[in-house]
Design an enzyme around this catalytic site. Structure first.
Site, short mmCIF file in Angstrom:
data_model
loop_
_atom_site.label_atom_id
_atom_site.label_comp_id
_atom_site.label_asym_id
_atom_site.label_seq_id
_atom_site.Cartn_x
_atom_site.Cartn_y
_atom_site.Cartn_z
N HIS A 1 0.82 -1.20 0.00
CA HIS A 1 0.00 0.00 0.00
C HIS A 1 0.86 1.26 0.00
CE1 HIS A 1 -3.99 -1.94 1.04
NE2 HIS A 1 -3.12 -2.93 1.24
N GLN B 1 13.29 -4.43 -5.94
CA GLN B 1 12.74 -5.27 -6.99
C GLN B 1 12.80 -4.64 -8.38
OE1 GLN B 1 9.79 -8.37 -6.34
NE2 GLN B 1 8.35 -7.07 -7.46
N TRP C 1 -0.56 -6.93 -6.93
CA TRP C 1 -0.75 -5.95 -8.00
C TRP C 1 0.51 -5.15 -8.29
CZ3 TRP C 1 -3.07 -5.54 -12.17
CH2 TRP C 1 -3.29 -4.35 -12.83
N ASN C 2 1.26 -4.77 -7.26
CA ASN C 2 2.50 -4.03 -7.50
C ASN C 2 3.48 -4.87 -8.32
OD1 ASN C 2 1.75 -1.68 -6.13
ND2 ASN C 2 2.37 -2.54 -4.17
N GLU D 1 4.98 -4.17 -12.01
CA GLU D 1 6.43 -4.11 -12.17
C GLU D 1 6.92 -5.08 -13.24
OE1 GLU D 1 7.25 -2.72 -7.54
OE2 GLU D 1 7.73 -4.77 -8.17
N ASP E 1 -6.45 -10.54 -4.28
CA ASP E 1 -6.64 -10.23 -5.71
C ASP E 1 -5.71 -11.01 -6.62
OD1 ASP E 1 -4.39 -8.87 -4.66
OD2 ASP E 1 -4.47 -7.38 -6.24
#
Length: 484
Positions: free
Chosen positions: A23, A355, A373-374, A378, A394
């Site tokens: 987040h 990352q 999601w991140n 990426e 998710d």
């Protein structure tokens, strides 16, 4: 001719994420985007998270920490001292954050206003659904910020409003679910918290409560880009429109406006140096594996992945958070000790890394991920094909899109025991790294990389949405000043 934005004092935006890695990262990147447009920004986090951020920056290059120098950092209390164990009970943790954190957050806003740093807007993480009440108390507009995909936003909203009904374990399983703007979804494609087998009832309540105060928000922002989820965004226009402002990742990997901005700067763990090791490897030869910042892998699954990596014969860099598997540390340590000795010339295991830097290193050829999601964004920005091992939340939906919609990866099959086996890991790595199917996945990923960059450059879809958001804040500021 001088623009309205240049004629008046710049707005002051408070950005308030939930204090978890997935987040904080996108909201910090959004804060950077606002600062680059000469806005004043205050980033609010918890005392514990701030301490972790400071500790993780020890030994980090100056250009990384300099990215934060124009952003004011303020902290609030979680209701427990920073040296206490994190509260495991979800309801209790979020109730304390609302009561104690909310009170200290009000104090932050009062102090900023009294010091002449009048707050013009509060951008808040969707899970902090009590923030709009505080914003209203100070007569400040708020922006609801969605940290997951627009597809997942649509799914949750349709369940929240009852337009799509959830099934319990006694009912017939949904074979196919149809939601406007989304591909047809099987039961296993929807977020795990909505599935009949969901064991995390408090987290489902938390997810649904995000929408309870959304009508109070002036703006709804999402970390995606319209080219990636065009149908999903368009379909939500008639319900609760969402404005895409992403992908929110460091500038050096997107628009290039700030070549020094190469990291999110909000790490809660100290990264290890793996670049020297990567520099010794051939182009596109390394398999990178990471499953994010939360514990998801059992001892049995770690062993299966390890043996699959070894059997593939390809070099690998594995981010493995053993501190998150405390109950199994001793036995895992014994296994991994032998595994690392046997693969000393093949692989490297680290506890954390930067990352985006790793994904964009020329020696990295693919990514094995949980599909947070991140990490999904990426991987797209890096133009890498991926293997997906979704676990919860998710991630199941993201995996569906990766494999069937964006066609940049393969979802690994699980055995009847719920594990991805070593043979599946080995076979899938070889498919991506050695076959024509892998070449096609890479081509698709590179196309999404191009589109993502186009969204964030000057005049791109997300760039224009960010500018529009700022212009609307300024317009409200002007109206407020005239009314006064």
């Amino acid at each position: 001719m001088e623009s309205l934005r240049e004629r008046i004092k710049q707005p002051h935006v408070v950005v308030f994420p939930y204090a978890a890695q997935g987040h904080m990262n996108p909201l910090m990147e959004f804060a950077k985007r606002l600062v680059c447009r000469n806005l004043h920004v205050t980033f609010v986090t918890t005392e514990r998270a701030r301490e972790q951020m400071i500790q993780s920056q020890d030994g980090v290059p100056a250009h990384v920490t300099n990215a934060l120098q124009d952003i004011r950092i303020e902290t609030i209390s979680e209701g427990v001292s920073s040296d206490c164990e994190e509260i495991k009970d979800v309801d209790m943790r979020f109730d304390l954050l609302k009561k104690v954190g909310g009170l200290t957050f009000e104090g932050v806003i009062e102090r900023l206003n009294s010091q002449g740093h009048t707050v013009s807007c509060i951008v808040y993480d969707a899970v902090l659904n009590w923030v709009p009440d505080i914003a209203n108390k100070f007569n400040v507009p708020s922006a609801f910020f969605w940290t997951q995909s627009c597809a997942v936003y649509s799914i949750y909203y349709h369940f929240y409003t009852g337009m799509v009904k959830a099934k319990d374990e006694t009912e017939t399983v949904i074979d196919v679910m149809e939601i406007p703007g989304l591909p047809k979804l099987c039961q296993s494609d929807i977020p795990s918290f909505l599935q009949p087998s969901n064991p995390y009832e408090p987290l489902l309540r938390l997810v649904m409560n995000q929408f309870s105060t959304i009508s109070q928000a002036t703006w709804i922002l999402g970390n995606s880009f319209s080219e990636l989820e065009m149908a999903e965004v368009k379909a939500m226009d008639s319900f609760i429109p969402i404005r895409t402002v992403g992908p929110l990742l460091p500038s050096a990997f997107l628009d290039g406006n700030d070549p020094q901005d190469q990291d999110v700067s909000t790490h809660l763990c100290k990264a290890e140096n793996c670049i020297d090791w990567l520099n010794t490897k051939e182009a596109s030869s390394v398999v990178y594996i990471s499953f994010g910042s939360l514990p998801i892998l059992s001892k049995a699954q770690i062993i299966e992945i390890a043996l699959g990596l070894k059997a593939s014969g390809h070099c690998f860099l594995w981010v493995l958070r053993l501190d998150l598997n405390k109950e199994e540390n001793n036995t895992l340590h014994d296994f991994l000790e032998g595994f690392l000795e046997e693969t000393i010339d093949q692989g490297l295991v680290v506890s954390w890394c930067r990352q985006m830097t790793v994904l964009n290193h020329p020696s990295v050829g693919m990514f094995i991920t949980h599909c947070g999601w991140n990490s999904t964004l990426e991987s797209l920005i890096s133009g890498l094909p991926i293997l997906t091992i979704p676990h919860w939340s998710d991630q199941t939906t993201n995996s569906k899109y990766i494999e069937e919609v964006w066609k940049t990866g393969i979802r690994l099959n699980k055995t009847e025991h719920g594990l991805v086996g070593r043979d599946e890991v080995e076979k899938s790595i070889k498919t991506v790294m050695e076959s024509e199917e892998g070449v096609d996945l890479r081509k698709n990923a590179l196309q999404w990389k191009i589109l993502a960059k186009q969204a964030m450059v000057k005049g791109g879809s997300s760039d224009k949405n960010i500018d529009g958001f700022i212009d609307e804040i300024i317009a409200r500021k002007v109206v407020s000043r005239h009314n006064y």
